[in-house]
Design a protein around this motif. Structure first.
Motif, short mmCIF file in Angstrom:
data_model
loop_
_atom_site.label_atom_id
_atom_site.label_comp_id
_atom_site.label_asym_id
_atom_site.label_seq_id
_atom_site.Cartn_x
_atom_site.Cartn_y
_atom_site.Cartn_z
N VAL A 109 75.42 34.51 28.74
CA VAL A 109 75.59 34.30 27.32
C VAL A 109 75.88 32.98 26.96
CG1 VAL A 109 76.06 36.75 27.09
CG2 VAL A 109 77.72 35.32 27.22
N SER A 110 75.82 32.00 27.76
CA SER A 110 76.18 30.73 27.42
C SER A 110 75.74 29.72 28.32
CB SER A 110 77.62 30.24 27.33
OG SER A 110 78.61 30.60 28.49
N GLY A 111 75.69 28.26 28.40
CA GLY A 111 75.12 27.48 29.30
C GLY A 111 73.67 27.29 29.34
N ALA A 112 73.37 26.27 29.87
CA ALA A 112 71.85 26.11 29.75
C ALA A 112 71.12 27.20 30.81
CB ALA A 112 71.55 24.64 30.53
N MET A 113 69.95 27.10 30.08
CA MET A 113 68.72 27.96 30.63
C MET A 113 67.42 27.24 30.80
SD MET A 113 67.78 31.12 31.87
CE MET A 113 68.46 32.37 31.21
N ARG A 114 66.92 26.92 31.72
CA ARG A 114 65.96 26.04 32.13
C ARG A 114 64.95 26.41 33.24
NH1 ARG A 114 67.53 20.03 33.49
NH2 ARG A 114 65.58 19.41 32.46
N GLY A 115 63.66 26.06 32.75
CA GLY A 115 62.58 26.30 33.90
C GLY A 115 61.50 26.51 33.36
N ALA A 200 44.03 19.80 39.54
CA ALA A 200 45.54 19.47 39.57
C ALA A 200 46.01 19.01 38.48
CB ALA A 200 45.72 18.49 40.96
N PHE A 201 47.42 19.07 38.07
CA PHE A 201 47.99 18.26 36.96
C PHE A 201 49.56 18.10 37.33
CE2 PHE A 201 48.83 22.79 36.17
CZ PHE A 201 49.95 22.89 35.61
N VAL A 202 50.01 17.06 36.39
CA VAL A 202 51.50 17.10 36.76
C VAL A 202 52.11 17.56 35.41
CG1 VAL A 202 51.11 15.19 38.53
CG2 VAL A 202 51.38 14.54 36.32
N TYR A 203 53.28 17.30 35.44
CA TYR A 203 54.12 17.81 34.27
C TYR A 203 55.47 17.30 34.40
CZ TYR A 203 56.28 20.58 30.24
OH TYR A 203 56.51 21.03 28.95
N VAL A 204 55.82 16.15 33.40
CA VAL A 204 57.16 15.32 33.56
C VAL A 204 58.00 16.00 32.63
CG1 VAL A 204 58.10 13.13 33.03
CG2 VAL A 204 55.76 13.27 33.77
N TYR A 205 59.27 16.52 33.19
CA TYR A 205 60.34 17.09 32.20
C TYR A 205 61.38 16.38 32.21
CZ TYR A 205 62.24 18.93 36.81
OH TYR A 205 62.87 18.73 38.20
N GLU A 206 61.61 15.25 32.99
CA GLU A 206 62.74 14.37 32.81
C GLU A 206 62.25 13.03 33.12
OE1 GLU A 206 66.53 14.94 34.40
OE2 GLU A 206 66.54 17.15 33.74
N GLY A 207 62.76 11.89 32.18
CA GLY A 207 62.66 10.33 32.32
C GLY A 207 61.19 9.92 32.14
N GLY A 208 60.72 9.02 32.58
CA GLY A 208 59.50 8.51 32.50
C GLY A 208 58.44 8.21 33.59
N LEU A 209 57.18 8.46 33.67
CA LEU A 209 56.22 8.38 34.82
C LEU A 209 54.81 7.92 34.38
CD1 LEU A 209 56.43 9.33 37.68
CD2 LEU A 209 54.75 11.37 37.01
N GLU A 210 54.54 6.92 35.20
CA GLU A 210 53.13 6.31 34.93
C GLU A 210 52.34 6.96 36.16
OE1 GLU A 210 53.80 2.01 33.09
OE2 GLU A 210 54.66 2.12 35.06
N PHE A 243 59.35 15.56 37.90
CA PHE A 243 58.12 16.21 37.30
C PHE A 243 57.65 17.24 38.52
CE2 PHE A 243 57.29 12.38 39.82
CZ PHE A 243 56.35 12.84 40.66
N ILE A 244 56.73 18.11 37.92
CA ILE A 244 56.00 18.84 39.05
C ILE A 244 54.87 18.51 39.07
CG2 ILE A 244 57.83 20.95 38.41
CD1 ILE A 244 55.92 22.11 36.45
N VAL A 245 54.19 18.95 40.44
CA VAL A 245 53.00 18.73 40.82
C VAL A 245 52.19 20.08 40.99
CG1 VAL A 245 51.23 17.55 42.23
CG2 VAL A 245 53.54 16.59 41.82
N LEU A 246 51.14 20.32 40.28
CA LEU A 246 50.44 21.95 40.58
C LEU A 246 49.17 21.69 40.77
CD1 LEU A 246 52.49 23.44 37.77
CD2 LEU A 246 52.60 24.38 39.97
N ALA A 247 48.61 22.36 41.91
CA ALA A 247 47.13 22.13 42.33
C ALA A 247 46.89 23.31 42.97
CB ALA A 247 46.89 21.01 43.09
N ALA A 248 45.41 23.57 42.99
CA ALA A 248 44.90 24.86 43.42
C ALA A 248 43.34 24.87 43.37
CB ALA A 248 45.33 26.05 42.84
#
Length: 284
Positions: A109-115, A200-210, A243-248
């Motif tokens: 009921v408190s704190g971070a929920m991330r995903g 395939a794709f990538v998803y950046v959730y913190e910081g910066g990426l090239e 970041f996450i990397v997803l491919a299939a």
């Protein structure tokens, strides 16, 4: 050949379930997908008002759902009597198959929920197979720490390091998915083979990426769809990058979706609705 950025699908602020706030990139619009990926949601909040109502009982048919918890604690329950706790760093990989009715409710009921929650399509021949799921705790997901301070968490697929193949706990799936969570320190580079037959794709959730060659900035909170090639090459910015990397493997099959049902024909969707309304979501 290094894969470059082909398309950027921004995450759109929305809500789902009983009002859980999230960002939806893939699946934000009906046709904005990357075969076999149907949807990607990122949820991230320190405000319990954004998540505490959770996802009460709802049905699925015809695909797989993958929930990856960066922080927080959710309880999964389904109509088959299964129950599982999804905690920080853990993954639930659920095959809805012919039908499942489940709930995902916060246990805080408190704190971070991330995903993240990802939907992956099933091939036509597997859409009506029995439902099932795996709850995988963080300690059962291999994590590789590299010499430059980088780390690679292998949820699905394989990562080669030091002459060894590190294999994720999810395997034996027709679309041969890859799911990595990569953390890079300032200016660190990361290279990973992605066979040309994989979408395939990538998803950046913190910081910066090239990404790519030449390097091109990848926006945060967006699905960065990669073009043709057989290798991912990226570089973190001054803040580092998570970041996450997803491919299939793509299925190349028709998709007809009606909310939580994803089939190949309209008739199959109508059957799914009828089965749900008449309590036929059972495993034979």
């Amino acid at each position: 050949m290094i894969r470059n950025i082909q398309t950027v699908i921004p995450g759109i602020a929305t809500s789902d379930g009983a009002g859980v706030k999230l960002r939806r990139s893939l699946g934000g619009q009906q046709q904005v997908r990357l075969d076999p990926f149907l949807m990607l949601d990122e949820f991230s909040s320190n405000d319990p008002n954004d998540y505490v109502a959770g996802f009460p009982p709802h049905p699925h048919r015809g695909f797989e759902t993958v929930t990856y918890m960066l922080e927080g604690h959710m309880l999964h329950e389904d109509h088959l009597g299964n129950q599982g706790h999804l905690k920080t760093g853990g993954v639930q990989w659920m095959t809805a198959g012919r039908g499942i009715i489940h709930s995902e409710m916060p246990q805080q009921v408190s704190g971070a929920m991330r995903g993240f929650q990802l939907w992956i399509n099933l091939p036509a021949k597997e859409k009506m197979k029995p439902a099932g799921y795996q709850d995988i705790q963080e300690e059962n997901i291999p994590k590789v720490s590299l010499e430059d301070g980088s780390s690679v968490k292998v949820i699905a697929g394989t990562y080669q390091h030091g002459g060894q193949s590190i294999v994720g706990p999810i395997h034996g799936i027709s679309t041969a998915p890859v799911f990595l969570d990569v953390h890079l320190p300032t200016n660190a580079e990361f290279k990973y083979p992605l066979p040309k037959e994989l979408n395939a794709f990538v998803y950046v959730y913190e910081g910066g990426l090239e990404v790519g060659s030449p390097l091109k900035s990848a926006p945060k909170q967006a699905a960065i769809v990669l073009g043709e090639g057989d290798r991912l090459q990226v570089k973190a910015g001054i803040e580092g990058a998570h970041f996450i990397v997803l491919a299939a493997l793509p299925l190349h099959e028709p998709i007809v979706q009606y909310g939580p049902f994803v089939m190949n024909t309209r008739a199959e969707i109508e059957k799914a609705i009828d089965d749900y309304q008449n309590n036929r979501f059972v495993v034979s």
